[in-house]
Write a protein that holds these residues in place. Structure first.
Motif, short mmCIF file in Angstrom:
data_model
loop_
_atom_site.label_atom_id
_atom_site.label_comp_id
_atom_site.label_asym_id
_atom_site.label_seq_id
_atom_site.Cartn_x
_atom_site.Cartn_y
_atom_site.Cartn_z
N SER A 181 1.14 1.07 -7.68
CA SER A 181 -0.31 0.90 -7.77
C SER A 181 -0.91 0.81 -6.38
CB SER A 181 -0.65 -0.36 -8.58
OG SER A 181 -0.26 -1.51 -7.88
N LYS A 182 -2.09 1.39 -6.27
CA LYS A 182 -2.80 1.37 -5.00
C LYS A 182 -4.10 0.61 -5.16
CE LYS A 182 -1.22 5.67 -2.92
NZ LYS A 182 -1.62 7.03 -2.50
N ARG A 183 -4.43 -0.11 -4.14
CA ARG A 183 -5.73 -0.74 -4.18
C ARG A 183 -6.31 -0.90 -2.77
NH1 ARG A 183 -4.67 -7.09 -5.66
NH2 ARG A 183 -2.60 -6.75 -6.43
N GLU A 237 -8.35 -3.06 -0.16
CA GLU A 237 -8.67 -4.46 0.11
C GLU A 237 -9.36 -4.61 1.46
OE1 GLU A 237 -5.33 -7.04 -0.24
OE2 GLU A 237 -5.07 -6.62 -2.37
N GLU A 244 -5.77 0.22 2.59
CA GLU A 244 -5.23 0.64 1.30
C GLU A 244 -3.84 0.04 1.15
OE1 GLU A 244 -5.56 4.87 -0.47
OE2 GLU A 244 -3.47 4.64 0.10
N LYS A 245 -3.66 -0.70 0.08
CA LYS A 245 -2.39 -1.36 -0.15
C LYS A 245 -1.66 -0.66 -1.28
CE LYS A 245 -2.16 -6.00 0.44
NZ LYS A 245 -2.29 -7.42 0.05
N THR A 246 -0.44 -0.23 -1.02
CA THR A 246 0.39 0.41 -2.05
C THR A 246 1.50 -0.54 -2.46
OG1 THR A 246 -0.05 2.52 -0.98
CG2 THR A 246 1.67 2.49 -2.65
#
Ligand SMILES: [Zn+2]
Length: 69
Positions: free
Chosen positions: A9-11, A13, A56-58
């Motif tokens: 999942s990517k988000r 932050e 971007e946090k994966t």
């Protein structure tokens, strides 16, 4: 028998290094008076987010299930 489940999942932050501003105050060695003389209020672009203020946090998760022996 072995089963592997993968989740990704990517988000986006807010960058924690600069607090979302995209800039940080440079760390200068020396005493307070010397710091004031060199750069009173200068800001440099944040290394972590390249000045965007966001990152971007994966997240990768792999779960392996196999028989217990
Ligand atoms: Zn940043």
């Amino acid at each position: 028998m072995e089963k592997v489940r993968q989740y990704e999942s990517k988000r986006i932050e807010i960058c924690r290094n600069c607090g979302g501003t995209g800039h940080v105050t440079p760390k200068v060695e020396g005493n307070f008076l010397l710091r004031r003389l060199q750069c009173p209020e200068r800001l440099v672009p944040c290394d972590v987010c390249d000045g965007s203020g966001r990152v971007e946090k994966t997240i990768n998760i792999a779960i392996t299930v196999k028989s217990f022996q």
